[in-house]
Design a protein around this motif. Structure first.
Motif, mmCIF file in Angstrom:
data_model
loop_
_atom_site.group_PDB
_atom_site.id
_atom_site.type_symbol
_atom_site.label_atom_id
_atom_site.label_comp_id
_atom_site.label_asym_id
_atom_site.label_seq_id
_atom_site.Cartn_x
_atom_site.Cartn_y
_atom_site.Cartn_z
ATOM 1 N N MET A 11 42.245 1.392 84.822
ATOM 2 C CA MET A 11 43.341 1.767 85.719
ATOM 3 C C MET A 11 43.280 0.824 86.920
ATOM 4 O O MET A 11 42.198 0.515 87.414
ATOM 5 N N LYS A 15 48.021 -3.526 84.151
ATOM 6 C CA LYS A 15 48.534 -3.629 82.783
ATOM 7 C C LYS A 15 50.053 -3.431 82.729
ATOM 8 O O LYS A 15 50.745 -4.172 82.034
ATOM 9 N N ASP A 34 51.466 5.246 78.529
ATOM 10 C CA ASP A 34 51.486 6.418 79.420
ATOM 11 C C ASP A 34 52.920 6.927 79.634
ATOM 12 O O ASP A 34 53.173 8.133 79.580
ATOM 13 N N PHE A 57 45.607 15.196 75.549
ATOM 14 C CA PHE A 57 46.203 13.935 76.000
ATOM 15 C C PHE A 57 45.777 12.788 75.081
ATOM 16 O O PHE A 57 46.591 11.947 74.684
ATOM 17 N N ARG A 58 44.478 12.741 74.727
ATOM 18 C CA ARG A 58 43.974 11.642 73.891
ATOM 19 C C ARG A 58 44.617 11.653 72.510
ATOM 20 O O ARG A 58 44.868 10.599 71.917
ATOM 21 N N GLY A 79 46.923 3.078 78.370
ATOM 22 C CA GLY A 79 46.143 3.747 79.405
ATOM 23 C C GLY A 79 44.694 3.275 79.313
ATOM 24 O O GLY A 79 44.231 2.864 78.241
ATOM 25 N N GLY A 80 43.994 3.348 80.441
ATOM 26 C CA GLY A 80 42.640 2.794 80.512
ATOM 27 C C GLY A 80 41.639 3.346 79.509
ATOM 28 O O GLY A 80 40.641 2.689 79.192
ATOM 29 N N GLY A 81 41.894 4.564 78.979
ATOM 30 C CA GLY A 81 40.932 5.157 78.065
ATOM 31 C C GLY A 81 41.268 4.935 76.592
ATOM 32 O O GLY A 81 40.450 5.221 75.712
ATOM 33 N N ARG A 118 45.581 9.840 89.636
ATOM 34 C CA ARG A 118 45.030 9.811 88.275
ATOM 35 C C ARG A 118 44.015 10.940 88.060
ATOM 36 O O ARG A 118 43.039 11.052 88.802
ATOM 37 N N LEU A 120 41.546 11.547 86.117
ATOM 38 C CA LEU A 120 40.106 11.292 85.960
ATOM 39 C C LEU A 120 39.426 10.989 87.293
ATOM 40 O O LEU A 120 38.207 11.030 87.396
ATOM 41 N N ARG A 137 32.768 1.450 80.318
ATOM 42 C CA ARG A 137 33.810 0.925 79.446
ATOM 43 C C ARG A 137 33.770 -0.583 79.281
ATOM 44 O O ARG A 137 34.284 -1.104 78.282
#
Ligand code: S3P
Length: 168
Positions: A11, A15, A34, A57-58, A79-81, A118, A120, A137
C-alpha cells in the motif's frame, strides 16, 4: 499487448496512480482490483473488512483477480495483500507479467499516513505495522517477474514513463 501487466506491492507504492498512467500510455484498459471489489460489493474496503472480515475480502479479491485476468489484456493494479496468496500468483503467472512496484519504507509511510483508512493499519502503531508487513512481504514480492523501484521525488508521469522504458 498479449499479456496483462499486473502491478503488485505495498500500500502506498503507487500501484493505482502509476497503473492508470501506464495504461493510458499503452492505450489498454486499466483495472484496479480494490475498486472492482468495492463496486461488486457496493461497499468500501473498510466496510467489507468490518462487516465480513479479512478472509471474506481475500476470497473476493481472488475472484475479482481471476475475472480481470480473463478479460482483455491491460494493466491491473492489485491490493497489497493479493500477491501473498500462491493461487493468485499462479493465476497472474498464467496470463500476465507481474511487476513489483517497490519504494523506500519512508516513502510508503509518508503516503499511507495521508490516507489512514486502510483496515490493516488500524492498529496502535500503524507505522510499525506497515514496516512489519513490508518485511514479511518483501521476499514474496521479490518473486515477481520484474521489480521497479520508484523514486520519492518523481511525478507519476515520470515514474510510469521510466517503468515503460524498463519494460520495453
Ligand atoms: C491491503 C491493501 C489495500 C487493500 C486492503 C488490504 C493489504 O490495497 O487491498 O486494504 O493487504 O496490503 P492497496 O495496496 O491498494 O492500498
Amino acid at each position: 499487448m498479449t499479456r496483462h501487466i499486473v502491478l503488485i506491492g505495498m500500500m502506498g507504492a503507487g500501484k493505482t496512480a502509476i497503473g492508470l498512467d501506464l495504461a493510458r500510455r499503452l492505450r489498454v484498459p486499466f483495472k484496479d482490483s480494490d475498486a472492482e471489489i468495492e463496486a461488486a460489493a457496493a461497499m468500501s474496503i473498510t466496510e467489507i473488512f468490518a462487516r465480513d472480515g479479512e478472509a471474506f475480502f481475500r476470497a473476493r479479491e481472488a475472484q475479482v483477480l481471476g475475472r480481470l485476468l480473463a478479460g482483455p489484456p491491460g494493466v491491473i493494479s492489485t491490493g497489497g495483500g493479493a500477491w501473498m496468496r500462491p493461487e493468485n500468483r499462479q493465476m497472474v503467472a498464467a496470463r500476465g507479467l507481474s511487476v513489483w512496484l517497490n519504494c523506500s519504507p519512508e516513502t510508503l509511510w509518508m503516503r499511507v499516513r495521508q490516507r489512514p483508512t486502510r483496515p490493516l493499519l488500524q492498529t496502535a502503531d500503524p507505522k510499525g505495522t506497515l514496516l512489519r508487513l513490508l518485511e514479511e512481504r518483501g521476499p514474496v514480492y521479490a518473486l515477481a517477474d520484474a521489480e521497479f523501484v520508484s523514486q520519492a521525488g518523481d511525478s507519476i508521469e515520470a515514474t510510469s514513463g521510466r517503468l515503460l522504458t524498463q519494460l520495453r
